[in-house]
Design a protein around this motif. Structure first.
Motif, mmCIF file in Angstrom:
data_model
loop_
_atom_site.group_PDB
_atom_site.id
_atom_site.type_symbol
_atom_site.label_atom_id
_atom_site.label_comp_id
_atom_site.label_asym_id
_atom_site.label_seq_id
_atom_site.Cartn_x
_atom_site.Cartn_y
_atom_site.Cartn_z
ATOM 1 N N GLY A 212 0.499 -1.366 -0.090
ATOM 2 C CA GLY A 212 -0.013 0.123 -0.162
ATOM 3 C C GLY A 212 1.151 1.492 0.793
ATOM 4 O O GLY A 212 0.599 2.275 0.331
ATOM 5 N N ARG A 213 1.925 1.308 0.001
ATOM 6 C CA ARG A 213 2.920 2.077 -0.136
ATOM 7 C C ARG A 213 3.358 2.799 -1.115
ATOM 8 O O ARG A 213 3.715 2.346 -2.564
ATOM 9 C CB ARG A 213 4.479 1.918 -0.187
ATOM 10 C CG ARG A 213 4.579 1.737 2.422
ATOM 11 C CD ARG A 213 5.945 0.883 2.029
ATOM 12 N NE ARG A 213 6.018 1.092 3.323
ATOM 13 C CZ ARG A 213 5.592 1.719 4.788
ATOM 14 N NH1 ARG A 213 5.848 3.421 4.181
ATOM 15 N NH2 ARG A 213 6.090 1.412 5.985
ATOM 16 N N VAL A 214 2.902 4.284 -1.549
ATOM 17 C CA VAL A 214 3.151 4.868 -2.771
ATOM 18 C C VAL A 214 4.728 5.298 -2.920
ATOM 19 O O VAL A 214 5.152 6.441 -2.419
ATOM 20 C CB VAL A 214 1.960 6.445 -3.002
ATOM 21 C CG1 VAL A 214 2.612 7.196 -1.615
ATOM 22 C CG2 VAL A 214 2.186 7.004 -4.682
ATOM 23 N N ILE A 215 5.140 4.821 -4.344
ATOM 24 C CA ILE A 215 6.398 4.563 -5.153
ATOM 25 C C ILE A 215 6.438 5.282 -6.315
ATOM 26 O O ILE A 215 8.184 5.734 -6.262
ATOM 27 C CB ILE A 215 7.135 3.290 -4.618
ATOM 28 C CG1 ILE A 215 5.906 2.407 -6.124
ATOM 29 C CG2 ILE A 215 6.905 2.597 -3.246
ATOM 30 C CD1 ILE A 215 7.553 1.777 -5.894
ATOM 31 N N GLY A 216 5.468 5.864 -6.159
ATOM 32 C CA GLY A 216 5.728 6.735 -7.699
ATOM 33 C C GLY A 216 4.396 7.300 -8.385
ATOM 34 O O GLY A 216 3.086 7.251 -7.316
ATOM 35 N N VAL A 217 4.594 8.432 -8.990
ATOM 36 C CA VAL A 217 3.226 8.711 -9.713
ATOM 37 C C VAL A 217 3.608 8.908 -11.234
ATOM 38 O O VAL A 217 4.663 9.327 -11.195
ATOM 39 C CB VAL A 217 2.510 9.680 -9.371
ATOM 40 C CG1 VAL A 217 3.090 10.437 -7.868
ATOM 41 C CG2 VAL A 217 3.757 11.115 -9.508
ATOM 42 N N ILE A 218 2.453 9.108 -11.911
ATOM 43 C CA ILE A 218 2.821 9.105 -13.697
ATOM 44 C C ILE A 218 3.527 10.262 -13.833
ATOM 45 O O ILE A 218 2.190 11.226 -13.563
ATOM 46 C CB ILE A 218 1.808 8.560 -14.525
ATOM 47 C CG1 ILE A 218 1.427 6.961 -14.584
ATOM 48 C CG2 ILE A 218 2.184 8.932 -15.736
ATOM 49 C CD1 ILE A 218 0.352 6.449 -15.302
ATOM 50 N N GLY A 219 4.754 10.674 -14.533
ATOM 51 C CA GLY A 219 5.103 11.969 -14.757
ATOM 52 C C GLY A 219 6.761 11.642 -14.971
ATOM 53 O O GLY A 219 6.505 10.643 -15.440
#
Length: 249
Positions: A212-219
């Motif tokens: 459940g960790r956010v390790i990136g975002v589209i960009g």
């Protein structure tokens, strides 16, 4: 790292019509990703932490996707920097975040954007190495957004080759899409994710690990990718950790 293309991005193309709207477009091409294609995300509280960034209202022109991250003030989102600051226009005004949006229904309401934190190197020349932003939103009905939908913990220095799901809102649809895969190195500071279907509006979509960790975002590279089948993100490392601390202060 190649220079930033003139025409890129997964952000929606918008114009100023009595408001400041975001300009960015995708150059579509053949998808990649070993035949994988994103599908509509099932209704699940986990997906309700992801929402649309739009102008003035949920039905206003869409800019991008954002998601809630855990923070001390419980009011913080993460997205791509090119979603909230355009090099020609500056920081965008009038954005609202609508978590869990589906088919015209906003189960948690819309949360007004109050402040935007980007790295100065993005503001100066749109350096793709710093294409990430943290966004604070105001309270609604006396509640902070994290109290309403929860938040994903930020994950930094996690490395490559991780199983992730990527969830976001393409502008041609009214529901979020999602796809699972494994991250790969695009460069020492950029990573890629191959799955078809990530078109206009999906910039800023969170890359979530199985924990459940956010390790990136589209960009990042190519502002997220020139084709709907390959998406990019800057690697979440000390650059992002420092920006998060600044936004959380």
């Amino acid at each position: 790292m190649p220079s930033r293309p003139v025409r890129t991005a997964r952000a929606a193309r918008t114009v100023a019509v009595a408001a400041l709207l975001l300009a960015a477009a995708i150059a579509c091409g053949d998808g990649r990703g070993d035949g994988r294609t994103a599908a509509v995300a099932p209704q699940n509280p986990a997906w309700d932490r992801v929402g649309t960034l739009s102008v003035r209202s949920p039905q206003g022109p869409r800019a991008c996707t954002a998601s809630v991250v855990q923070s001390p003030r419980r009011n913080l989102l993460v997205t791509a920097a090119h979603c909230v600051e355009n090099h020609r226009i500056g920081l965008l005004d009038g954005l609202v975040f609508t978590p869990g949006y589906r088919n015209g229904y906003s189960p948690y309401g819309s949360w007004p954007v109050e402040s935007i934190t980007v790295d100065p190197r993005w503001s100066l020349d749109a350096d793709p190495e710093y294409d990430v932003a943290f966004v604070t939103v105001g309270s609604v009905g006396g509640r902070q957004v994290e109290e309403a939908v929860g938040g994903n913990p930020l994950g930094t220095d996690q490395g490559f080759g991780l199983a992730v799901s990527v969830t976001g809102y393409p502008n041609e649809g009214d529901e979020p899409i999602t796809c699972s895969g494994v991250t790969a190195s695009q460069s020492p500071t950029q990573e890629r994710f191959d799955c078809a279907g990530y078109t206009d509006g999906t910039s800023g979509s969170p890359w979530l690990t199985t924990s459940g960790r956010v390790i990136g975002v589209i960009g990042g590279y190519q502002e997220g990718g020139e084709t709907p089948g390959t998406s990019y993100s800057i690697t979440f490392d000390e650059r992002v950790a420092d920006l998060f601390q600044q936004a959380s202060a």
